[in-house]
Design a protein around this motif. Structure first.
Motif, short mmCIF file in Angstrom:
data_model
loop_
_atom_site.label_atom_id
_atom_site.label_comp_id
_atom_site.label_asym_id
_atom_site.label_seq_id
_atom_site.Cartn_x
_atom_site.Cartn_y
_atom_site.Cartn_z
N TYR A 46 32.78 -13.52 -8.33
CA TYR A 46 32.91 -14.98 -8.49
C TYR A 46 32.20 -15.41 -9.76
O TYR A 46 31.11 -14.91 -10.06
CB TYR A 46 32.32 -15.71 -7.28
CG TYR A 46 33.08 -15.40 -6.02
CD1 TYR A 46 34.15 -16.19 -5.63
CD2 TYR A 46 32.75 -14.31 -5.24
CE1 TYR A 46 34.87 -15.90 -4.48
CE2 TYR A 46 33.46 -14.00 -4.08
CZ TYR A 46 34.51 -14.80 -3.72
OH TYR A 46 35.22 -14.50 -2.58
N LEU A 89 30.66 -15.65 -2.91
CA LEU A 89 30.78 -17.08 -3.12
C LEU A 89 29.48 -17.79 -2.77
O LEU A 89 29.04 -18.71 -3.47
CB LEU A 89 31.95 -17.64 -2.30
CG LEU A 89 32.16 -19.15 -2.35
CD1 LEU A 89 32.42 -19.61 -3.78
CD2 LEU A 89 33.30 -19.57 -1.44
N GLU A 90 28.83 -17.34 -1.72
CA GLU A 90 27.57 -17.96 -1.30
C GLU A 90 26.49 -17.81 -2.36
O GLU A 90 25.71 -18.74 -2.61
CB GLU A 90 27.08 -17.34 0.02
CG GLU A 90 27.94 -17.69 1.22
CD GLU A 90 29.22 -16.85 1.31
OE1 GLU A 90 29.28 -15.74 0.71
OE2 GLU A 90 30.17 -17.31 1.94
N GLN A 111 27.25 -20.34 -5.10
CA GLN A 111 26.93 -21.69 -4.68
C GLN A 111 25.42 -21.92 -4.63
O GLN A 111 24.93 -22.99 -5.01
CB GLN A 111 27.54 -21.98 -3.31
CG GLN A 111 29.05 -22.08 -3.35
CD GLN A 111 29.67 -22.12 -1.98
OE1 GLN A 111 29.16 -21.52 -1.04
NE2 GLN A 111 30.79 -22.82 -1.86
N LYS A 130 29.26 -30.63 -15.90
CA LYS A 130 29.93 -30.19 -14.68
C LYS A 130 29.88 -28.68 -14.56
O LYS A 130 29.53 -27.98 -15.51
CB LYS A 130 31.37 -30.68 -14.63
CG LYS A 130 32.30 -30.07 -15.65
CD LYS A 130 33.71 -30.64 -15.49
CE LYS A 130 34.65 -30.11 -16.54
NZ LYS A 130 36.00 -30.62 -16.37
N LYS A 161 32.07 -25.19 -12.49
CA LYS A 161 33.21 -24.70 -11.73
C LYS A 161 32.86 -23.34 -11.17
O LYS A 161 32.13 -22.58 -11.79
CB LYS A 161 34.45 -24.55 -12.63
CG LYS A 161 35.00 -25.83 -13.17
CD LYS A 161 36.23 -25.56 -14.03
CE LYS A 161 36.75 -26.85 -14.64
NZ LYS A 161 37.92 -26.59 -15.49
N ASP A 190 37.26 -17.66 -8.46
CA ASP A 190 37.29 -16.36 -7.80
C ASP A 190 37.71 -15.29 -8.81
O ASP A 190 37.94 -15.59 -9.98
CB ASP A 190 38.20 -16.37 -6.56
CG ASP A 190 39.67 -16.58 -6.88
OD1 ASP A 190 40.04 -16.58 -8.07
OD2 ASP A 190 40.45 -16.76 -5.93
N LEU A 192 37.71 -22.55 -7.09
CA LEU A 192 37.34 -22.76 -5.70
C LEU A 192 36.52 -24.03 -5.53
O LEU A 192 36.57 -24.67 -4.48
CB LEU A 192 36.52 -21.57 -5.19
CG LEU A 192 37.20 -20.22 -5.26
CD1 LEU A 192 36.25 -19.13 -4.80
CD2 LEU A 192 38.47 -20.20 -4.41
N GLU A 193 35.75 -24.39 -6.55
CA GLU A 193 34.86 -25.53 -6.42
C GLU A 193 34.61 -26.11 -7.81
O GLU A 193 34.52 -25.38 -8.79
CB GLU A 193 33.53 -25.05 -5.82
CG GLU A 193 32.60 -26.13 -5.40
CD GLU A 193 31.40 -25.58 -4.64
OE1 GLU A 193 30.32 -26.11 -4.85
OE2 GLU A 193 31.57 -24.63 -3.85
N GLU A 194 34.53 -27.43 -7.88
CA GLU A 194 34.23 -28.11 -9.14
C GLU A 194 33.48 -29.39 -8.83
O GLU A 194 33.77 -30.07 -7.85
CB GLU A 194 35.53 -28.45 -9.89
CG GLU A 194 35.30 -29.19 -11.19
CD GLU A 194 36.60 -29.47 -11.94
OE1 GLU A 194 36.53 -29.61 -13.15
OE2 GLU A 194 37.65 -29.56 -11.30
N ASP A 195 32.49 -29.69 -9.65
CA ASP A 195 31.73 -30.91 -9.43
C ASP A 195 31.16 -31.36 -10.76
O ASP A 195 30.81 -30.55 -11.61
CB ASP A 195 30.59 -30.67 -8.44
CG ASP A 195 29.99 -31.97 -7.92
OD1 ASP A 195 30.57 -33.05 -8.16
OD2 ASP A 195 28.95 -31.90 -7.27
#
Length: 82
Positions: free
Chosen positions: A2, A21-22, A25, A38, A40, A43, A49-52
């Motif tokens: 990841y 993934l954990e 994160q 930001k 991202k 995978d 899988l995730e974006e903020d």
């Protein structure tokens, strides 16, 4: 595998790879990366899988929610201006 990627607007600033993934994160706030707006998480196949987006302070927004702001914690308390 990841990938955790940090961006300043749309420009890639830094990238880290993790086996789970954990782990990716959990490392979002731990990596020493500055000036990012930001992140991202992708995978192994490049799927997002995730974006903020991070809070941008340039508008001098308060750093705490309303409940904490009642305690008078304001942006200017943390920075010295010339």
């Amino acid at each position: 595998m990841y990938k955790l990627q940090y961006f300043n607007r749309e420009k890639l600033v830094e990238q880290f790879e993790y086996s789970t993934l954990e782990d990716a994160q959990d490392s979002i706030d731990d990596n020493d990366v500055s000036n990012c707006t930001k992140y991202k998480i992708l995978d192994g196949e490049g799927n997002m899988l995730e974006e903020d987006e991070f809070l941008e302070i340039k508008n001098r927004k308060m750093m705490f929610d309303e409940e904490e702001s009642d305690l008078e914690f304001y942006f200017d308390d943390f920075f010295i201006y010339d």
